[in-house]
Motif scaffolding. Sequence first.
Motif, PDB file in Angstrom:
ATOM      1  N   MET A   1     -13.268   5.089  17.198  1.00 45.28           N
ATOM      2  CA  MET A   1     -13.522   4.277  18.396  1.00 45.28           C
ATOM      3  C   MET A   1     -13.609   5.175  19.621  1.00 45.28           C
ATOM      4  SD  MET A   1     -13.677   1.156  17.266  1.00 45.28           S
ATOM      5  CE  MET A   1     -13.759   0.270  18.812  1.00 45.28           C
TER       6      MET A   1
ATOM      7  N   ASP B   1     -11.682   4.720  10.861  1.00 44.28           N
ATOM      8  CA  ASP B   1     -12.226   3.996  12.000  1.00 44.28           C
ATOM      9  C   ASP B   1     -12.318   4.946  13.180  1.00 44.28           C
ATOM     10  OD1 ASP B   1     -12.567   1.339  10.978  1.00 44.28           O
ATOM     11  OD2 ASP B   1     -10.395   1.124  10.974  1.00 44.28           O
TER      12      ASP B   1
ATOM     13  N   PHE C   1     -15.580  20.402   1.848  1.00 43.71           N
ATOM     14  CA  PHE C   1     -14.783  19.273   1.364  1.00 43.71           C
ATOM     15  C   PHE C   1     -15.322  18.803   0.021  1.00 43.71           C
ATOM     16  CE2 PHE C   1     -14.422  18.729   6.060  1.00 43.71           C
ATOM     17  CZ  PHE C   1     -13.061  18.953   6.168  1.00 43.71           C
TER      18      PHE C   1
ATOM     19  N   GLN D   1      -8.996  15.808   8.179  1.00 40.84           N
ATOM     20  CA  GLN D   1      -9.806  16.934   8.660  1.00 40.84           C
ATOM     21  C   GLN D   1     -11.284  16.546   8.753  1.00 40.84           C
ATOM     22  OE1 GLN D   1      -8.491  20.320   6.035  1.00 40.84           O
ATOM     23  NE2 GLN D   1      -8.985  21.454   7.917  1.00 40.84           N
ATOM     24  N   MET D   2     -11.763  15.823   7.738  1.00 38.77           N
ATOM     25  CA  MET D   2     -13.152  15.336   7.790  1.00 38.77           C
ATOM     26  C   MET D   2     -13.358  14.469   9.025  1.00 38.77           C
ATOM     27  SD  MET D   2     -13.705  13.959   3.900  1.00 38.77           S
ATOM     28  CE  MET D   2     -12.968  14.855   2.542  1.00 38.77           C
TER      29      MET D   2
ATOM     30  N   GLU E   1      -7.029  16.111   3.852  1.00 38.68           N
ATOM     31  CA  GLU E   1      -8.432  16.533   3.907  1.00 38.68           C
ATOM     32  C   GLU E   1      -9.297  15.481   4.589  1.00 38.68           C
ATOM     33  OE1 GLU E   1     -10.606  18.045   0.701  1.00 38.68           O
ATOM     34  OE2 GLU E   1      -9.192  19.615   0.190  1.00 38.68           O
TER      35      GLU E   1
ATOM     36  N   ASP F   1     -18.318   8.715  -2.650  1.00 41.62           N
ATOM     37  CA  ASP F   1     -19.326   7.964  -1.901  1.00 41.62           C
ATOM     38  C   ASP F   1     -18.820   7.695  -0.495  1.00 41.62           C
ATOM     39  OD1 ASP F   1     -21.779   6.765  -1.552  1.00 41.62           O
ATOM     40  OD2 ASP F   1     -21.135   4.797  -2.251  1.00 41.62           O
ATOM     41  N   VAL F   2     -19.759   7.572   0.424  1.00 40.11           N
ATOM     42  CA  VAL F   2     -19.437   7.244   1.813  1.00 40.11           C
ATOM     43  C   VAL F   2     -20.377   6.129   2.251  1.00 40.11           C
ATOM     44  CG1 VAL F   2     -19.300   8.087   4.195  1.00 40.11           C
ATOM     45  CG2 VAL F   2     -18.770   9.641   2.311  1.00 40.11           C
ATOM     46  N   ARG F   3     -19.835   5.107   2.888  1.00 37.11           N
ATOM     47  CA  ARG F   3     -20.652   4.077   3.523  1.00 37.11           C
ATOM     48  C   ARG F   3     -20.284   4.058   4.994  1.00 37.11           C
ATOM     49  NH1 ARG F   3     -24.516   1.984   0.377  1.00 37.11           N
ATOM     50  NH2 ARG F   3     -24.348  -0.152   1.148  1.00 37.11           N
ATOM     51  N   GLN F   4     -21.287   3.957   5.849  1.00 39.38           N
ATOM     52  CA  GLN F   4     -21.011   3.911   7.278  1.00 39.38           C
ATOM     53  C   GLN F   4     -21.399   2.558   7.850  1.00 39.38           C
ATOM     54  OE1 GLN F   4     -22.536   7.111   9.710  1.00 39.38           O
ATOM     55  NE2 GLN F   4     -22.180   5.963  11.594  1.00 39.38           N
ATOM     56  N   GLY F   5     -20.500   1.989   8.623  1.00 39.09           N
ATOM     57  CA  GLY F   5     -20.779   0.724   9.282  1.00 39.09           C
ATOM     58  C   GLY F   5     -20.283   0.732  10.710  1.00 39.09           C
ATOM     59  N   LYS F   6     -20.146  -0.457  11.267  1.00 38.00           N
ATOM     60  CA  LYS F   6     -19.740  -0.585  12.664  1.00 38.00           C
ATOM     61  C   LYS F   6     -18.436  -1.348  12.771  1.00 38.00           C
ATOM     62  CE  LYS F   6     -23.848  -2.240  13.352  1.00 38.00           C
ATOM     63  NZ  LYS F   6     -25.012  -2.937  13.935  1.00 38.00           N
ATOM     64  N   ARG F   7     -17.699  -1.024  13.825  1.00 35.19           N
ATOM     65  CA  ARG F   7     -16.454  -1.724  14.090  1.00 35.19           C
ATOM     66  C   ARG F   7     -16.486  -2.213  15.540  1.00 35.19           C
ATOM     67  NH1 ARG F   7     -10.736  -1.395  12.730  1.00 35.19           N
ATOM     68  NH2 ARG F   7      -9.464  -1.607  14.600  1.00 35.19           N
TER      69      ARG F   7
ATOM     70  N   GLY G   1     -17.340   0.825  17.824  1.00 34.71           N
ATOM     71  CA  GLY G   1     -17.121   2.116  17.192  1.00 34.71           C
ATOM     72  C   GLY G   1     -17.732   2.138  15.811  1.00 34.71           C
ATOM     73  N   LYS G   2     -17.268   3.080  15.006  1.00 35.52           N
ATOM     74  CA  LYS G   2     -17.834   3.271  13.676  1.00 35.52           C
ATOM     75  C   LYS G   2     -16.752   3.103  12.624  1.00 35.52           C
ATOM     76  CE  LYS G   2     -19.488   7.160  15.233  1.00 35.52           C
ATOM     77  NZ  LYS G   2     -20.031   8.525  15.297  1.00 35.52           N
ATOM     78  N   ARG G   3     -17.177   2.686  11.467  1.00 31.69           N
ATOM     79  CA  ARG G   3     -16.267   2.536  10.336  1.00 31.69           C
ATOM     80  C   ARG G   3     -16.871   3.271   9.149  1.00 31.69           C
ATOM     81  NH1 ARG G   3     -12.626  -1.433   7.993  1.00 31.69           N
ATOM     82  NH2 ARG G   3     -12.955  -1.628   5.775  1.00 31.69           N
ATOM     83  N   PHE G   4     -16.086   4.150   8.557  1.00 30.12           N
ATOM     84  CA  PHE G   4     -16.519   4.887   7.367  1.00 30.12           C
ATOM     85  C   PHE G   4     -15.636   4.465   6.202  1.00 30.12           C
ATOM     86  CE2 PHE G   4     -17.526   7.526  11.006  1.00 30.12           C
ATOM     87  CZ  PHE G   4     -18.821   7.955  10.749  1.00 30.12           C
ATOM     88  N   GLU G   5     -16.257   4.136   5.074  1.00 28.47           N
ATOM     89  CA  GLU G   5     -15.509   3.840   3.857  1.00 28.47           C
ATOM     90  C   GLU G   5     -15.761   4.973   2.865  1.00 28.47           C
ATOM     91  OE1 GLU G   5     -15.609  -1.051   4.220  1.00 28.47           O
ATOM     92  OE2 GLU G   5     -16.597  -0.067   2.529  1.00 28.47           O
ATOM     93  N   LEU G   6     -14.710   5.693   2.498  1.00 30.71           N
ATOM     94  CA  LEU G   6     -14.829   6.837   1.589  1.00 30.71           C
ATOM     95  C   LEU G   6     -14.231   6.476   0.242  1.00 30.71           C
ATOM     96  CD1 LEU G   6     -14.844   8.071   4.557  1.00 30.71           C
ATOM     97  CD2 LEU G   6     -14.026  10.167   3.510  1.00 30.71           C
ATOM     98  N   GLU G   7     -15.049   6.615  -0.806  1.00 33.73           N
ATOM     99  CA  GLU G   7     -14.525   6.428  -2.163  1.00 33.73           C
ATOM    100  C   GLU G   7     -14.030   7.786  -2.647  1.00 33.73           C
ATOM    101  OE1 GLU G   7     -14.621   3.387  -3.561  1.00 33.73           O
ATOM    102  OE2 GLU G   7     -15.816   2.484  -1.961  1.00 33.73           O
TER     103      GLU G   7
ATOM    104  N   THR H   1     -13.533  16.675  12.140  1.00 36.09           N
ATOM    105  CA  THR H   1     -14.605  17.654  12.299  1.00 36.09           C
ATOM    106  C   THR H   1     -15.991  17.056  12.128  1.00 36.09           C
ATOM    107  OG1 THR H   1     -14.368  18.215   9.952  1.00 36.09           O
ATOM    108  CG2 THR H   1     -13.199  19.584  11.525  1.00 36.09           C
ATOM    109  N   LEU H   2     -16.119  16.041  11.278  1.00 30.48           N
ATOM    110  CA  LEU H   2     -17.453  15.531  10.964  1.00 30.48           C
ATOM    111  C   LEU H   2     -17.663  14.093  11.435  1.00 30.48           C
ATOM    112  CD1 LEU H   2     -20.173  15.874   9.446  1.00 30.48           C
ATOM    113  CD2 LEU H   2     -19.020  15.025   7.398  1.00 30.48           C
ATOM    114  N   LEU H   3     -16.657  13.251  11.231  1.00 32.82           N
ATOM    115  CA  LEU H   3     -16.879  11.815  11.459  1.00 32.82           C
ATOM    116  C   LEU H   3     -16.669  11.403  12.905  1.00 32.82           C
ATOM    117  CD1 LEU H   3     -15.101  10.457   8.249  1.00 32.82           C
ATOM    118  CD2 LEU H   3     -17.479  11.132   8.550  1.00 32.82           C
TER     119      LEU H   3
END
Lengths: 91, 91
Positions: A9, A7, B31, A61-62, A58, B36-42, A40-46, A65-67
Amino acid sequence: MPRVVVDVMPKPEILDPQGKAVLGALPRLGFSGVADVRQGKRFELEIEGELTEQVLGEVRQMAETLLSNPVIEDFTVSVETPVAPVPGAGA
Amino acid sequence: MPRVVVDVMPKPEILDPQGKAVLGALPRLGFSGVADVRQGKRFELEIEGELTEQVLGEVRQMAETLLSNPVIEDFTVSVETPVAPVPGAGA
């Protein structure tokens, strides 16, 4: 497959124009009782394979640096425990 | 002040170009191990007064009409229990 959620924000001291736009729209839509909105944003990583402490490091770190942009945003990393699926149970 | 969180994510069957862009960037940044990555909102909503079932129902309506596009997005509403603040404890 384990899922990690990041998450992101805006920091509390940073202006959040998207959140303010939502806050301003609420009364016009007939909603009251909300004092503040932050968006804000929410990222779901599998994650492939097992979720070890190293993998979580890791992911942090992502996130850094990236998200997210650490100058204006805070992030939190949380693990969605992959519970054994119950047939027929809604999410 | 009670806080309610609305998470809005693209439906599983909907393409998510933002998530795909993040997924594509990860190997270039060194990395691996993310499938998989999904991006959404919070959205974090600060609620005035008490958090009743009626207020939560209104938040669900906000999520459905303003915060998400139900055609392409799913949302979840969750309550962050307003724990008594511990002085000096970081978030």
